[in-house]
Design a protein around this motif. Structure first.
Motif, PDB file in Angstrom:
ATOM      1  N   GLU A 169      41.916  54.169  44.779  1.00 39.02           N
ATOM      2  CA  GLU A 169      41.579  54.608  43.427  1.00 39.02           C
ATOM      3  C   GLU A 169      40.701  55.860  43.444  1.00 39.02           C
ATOM      4  N   GLU A 170      39.716  55.862  44.327  1.00 38.08           N
ATOM      5  CA  GLU A 170      38.798  57.007  44.407  1.00 38.08           C
ATOM      6  C   GLU A 170      39.507  58.277  44.850  1.00 38.08           C
ATOM      7  N   GLU A 171      40.421  58.149  45.792  1.00 38.00           N
ATOM      8  CA  GLU A 171      41.006  59.321  46.434  1.00 38.00           C
ATOM      9  C   GLU A 171      42.344  59.771  45.852  1.00 38.00           C
ATOM     10  N   GLU A 203      39.746  44.622  48.595  1.00 37.26           N
ATOM     11  CA  GLU A 203      38.994  45.431  47.637  1.00 37.26           C
ATOM     12  C   GLU A 203      38.617  46.783  48.220  1.00 37.26           C
ATOM     13  N   THR A 213      41.883  53.072  55.588  1.00 34.10           N
ATOM     14  CA  THR A 213      42.401  53.518  54.297  1.00 34.10           C
ATOM     15  C   THR A 213      42.095  54.993  54.074  1.00 34.10           C
ATOM     16  N   ARG A 214      40.919  55.437  54.507  1.00 31.76           N
ATOM     17  CA  ARG A 214      40.594  56.865  54.380  1.00 31.76           C
ATOM     18  C   ARG A 214      41.543  57.709  55.226  1.00 31.76           C
ATOM     19  N   GLU A 250      47.810  45.682  43.024  1.00 31.49           N
ATOM     20  CA  GLU A 250      46.475  45.094  43.151  1.00 31.49           C
ATOM     21  C   GLU A 250      46.630  43.572  43.124  1.00 31.49           C
ATOM     22  N   ARG A 273      39.755  50.118  46.326  1.00 29.71           N
ATOM     23  CA  ARG A 273      38.687  51.024  45.882  1.00 29.71           C
ATOM     24  C   ARG A 273      38.916  52.442  46.395  1.00 29.71           C
ATOM     25  N   ILE A 274      39.247  52.578  47.653  1.00 26.35           N
ATOM     26  CA  ILE A 274      39.416  53.919  48.239  1.00 26.35           C
ATOM     27  C   ILE A 274      40.690  54.588  47.717  1.00 26.35           C
ATOM     28  N   SER A 323      43.854  58.452  42.619  1.00 29.96           N
ATOM     29  CA  SER A 323      44.102  58.315  41.173  1.00 29.96           C
ATOM     30  C   SER A 323      44.210  59.694  40.515  1.00 29.96           C
TER      31      SER A 323
END
Length: 427
Positions: free
Chosen positions: A332-334, A325, A409-410, A345, A329-330, A336
């Motif tokens: 999607e945030e960064e 997750e 992930t970042r 997913e 999440r990251i 998308s």
């Protein structure tokens, strides 16, 4: 932010300048994170530690039938362990042989046996002019390495959301006698996480192979590896479907507890028809008198039955789910809306599949390595390590902690953005 493809050169250069600074900041940290392979994390392994205490020097070492696990015998595995693996694979005990610690080892042996001795009396593959294997892609690199090792020609088959492109599979299998097998990871596939639909499984079972020695290599590696209790994927039983379709000998199914108990110290099994098993038996009983029955007994006494194994896997899921997750999440945030990547997913299994812009995967992996982030090599999910689009990257979230996974992930996102911008600037 608007999609990168819609940015003009000045906008892309401005974005690149910011990303270059972020990259330097990450590089200065000197981090070392590894998400190259699907290795269970330390917290997962800790769940199985009590298994080491269920047998000691004072234990009764006999099976339910009274056989001594310290001695020779039970070449196909002790009865209660065969039942446990049969329940895990959702097949009949009579169709199961329990082997050593690695299902990959069984697959390798099955291929080399076919090369040297043929399949149920057919011409050995090594004596044929050409042997081909179908390979759903993206797929499992270690499968591809086995067939590559023996000089078997591998054919890419696109993997869709419901399974391999069955029109293409049928075209090859039903018309080309040199096609001898296909690699399959039918549930929570490596690396995409998709599961085969009922129709795909039935179409597999209804194949009419041109080659009598064609076999489906059905690696059900993630049979009970759900991430979400309420969203468990279920697939049809391929052995049963093949029997219904009049093709009882067409499949070999493989599984192991490598990601259930201990990788390298688990148990593995092959399930197949009784006729196939009689052929395998002639060679297996020459190769080995019996596998590690003490380890089989240890697994049975720890898990007790399939319900105990499933309860154990719920604990595993609780540890894995936050890592998956965090990645999703990251991403999607960064990413998308930027048009520079897409990702799966999964609801189970061990991997997330990421598709970058064509021509960017190798650059992304190289940039990540500069930051101390080790990924599976670009191209690894395709035969011969050659991704025609240089796009697919396999992410393995299991080994790092959730916090490390978020940081990794970042870092990954920075590399995706940089590689994408550089590709667009050089277009």
């Amino acid at each position: 932010m608007k999609p990168y493809m819609q940015m003009d050169r000045d906008e892309l250069l401005a974005q690149k300048a910011e990303l270059d600074e972020a990259f330097k900041t990450e590089e200065a940290k000197g981090l070392s994170l590894n998400m190259a392979r699907g290795k269970p994390g330390a917290s997962q392994l800790a769940l199985s530690m009590p298994m080491l205490d269920v047998i000691n020097g004072h234990s009764d070492m006999k099976t339910l039938l009274g056989n001594d696990t310290r001695n020779y015998g039970d070449w196909d595995g002790i009865g209660e362990c065969r039942q446990l693996m049969a329940d895990m694979m959702e097949v009949k005990k009579a169709n199961v042989v329990v082997c050593g610690n690695s299902s990959l080892n069984i697959m390798y042996d099955t291929v080399i046996r076919s090369m040297v001795k043929g399949v149920n009396g057919s011409t050995p593959w090594c004596k044929l002019e050409k042997v081909k294997f179908l390979c759903p892609v993206p797929g499992y690199d270690r499968h591809f390495k086995i067939t590559e090792t023996f000089g078997i020609e591998m054919v890419n088959i696109p993997l869709h959301e419901d399974g391999p492109d069955m029109d293409l599979v049928e075209q090859y299998v039903n018309n080309d006698e040199s096609v001898k097998g296909i690699w399959c990871v039918p549930k929570y596939s490596n690396p995409t996480g998709i599961s085969y639909s009922d129709e795909v499984v039935r179409r597999f079972a209804r194949l009419q192979p041109k080659a009598e020695d064609f076999r489906i290599f059905w690696d059900n590696a993630y049979a009970i590896h759900h991430l979400y209790e309420e969203e468990q994927h279920q697939i049809l039983n391929i052995l049963e479907e093949c029997e219904k379709a009049g093709n009882p000998n067409m499949v070999y199914m493989f599984a192991s507890t490598s990601k259930v108990s201990f990788p390298g110290s688990g148990i593995s099994a092959i399930a197949t028809s009784l006729e196939n098993m009689e052929f395998l038996k002639k060679f297996m009983t020459t190769q080995i008198i019996g596998h590690d029955k003490i380890n089989q007994l240890r697994h049975v006494r720890f898990f007790r039955n399939i319900d105990g194994m499933k309860e154990h896997m719920k604990k595993q899921a609780n540890l894995l789910r936050p890592k998956f997750e965090a990645v999703i999440r990251i991403l999607e945030e960064e990413l998308s809306g930027l048009g520079i990547g897409s990702w799966t997913e999964p609801k189970g299994g061990y991997f997330i599949s990421f598709d970058a812009m064509p021509g960017c995967a190798s650059a992304i992996v190289a940039k990540c390595e500069q930051l101390g982030l080790v990924l599976t090599g670009a191209g690894a999910t395709f035969p011969y390590g050659k991704d025609p689009q240089d796009s697919n990257i396999r992410i393995a979230p299991s080994f790092p902690t959730p916090e490390e996974m978020a940081e990794a992930t970042r870092m990954f996102v920075i590399c995706v953005k940089l590689a994408s911008i550089e590709k667009l600037l050089n277009a």
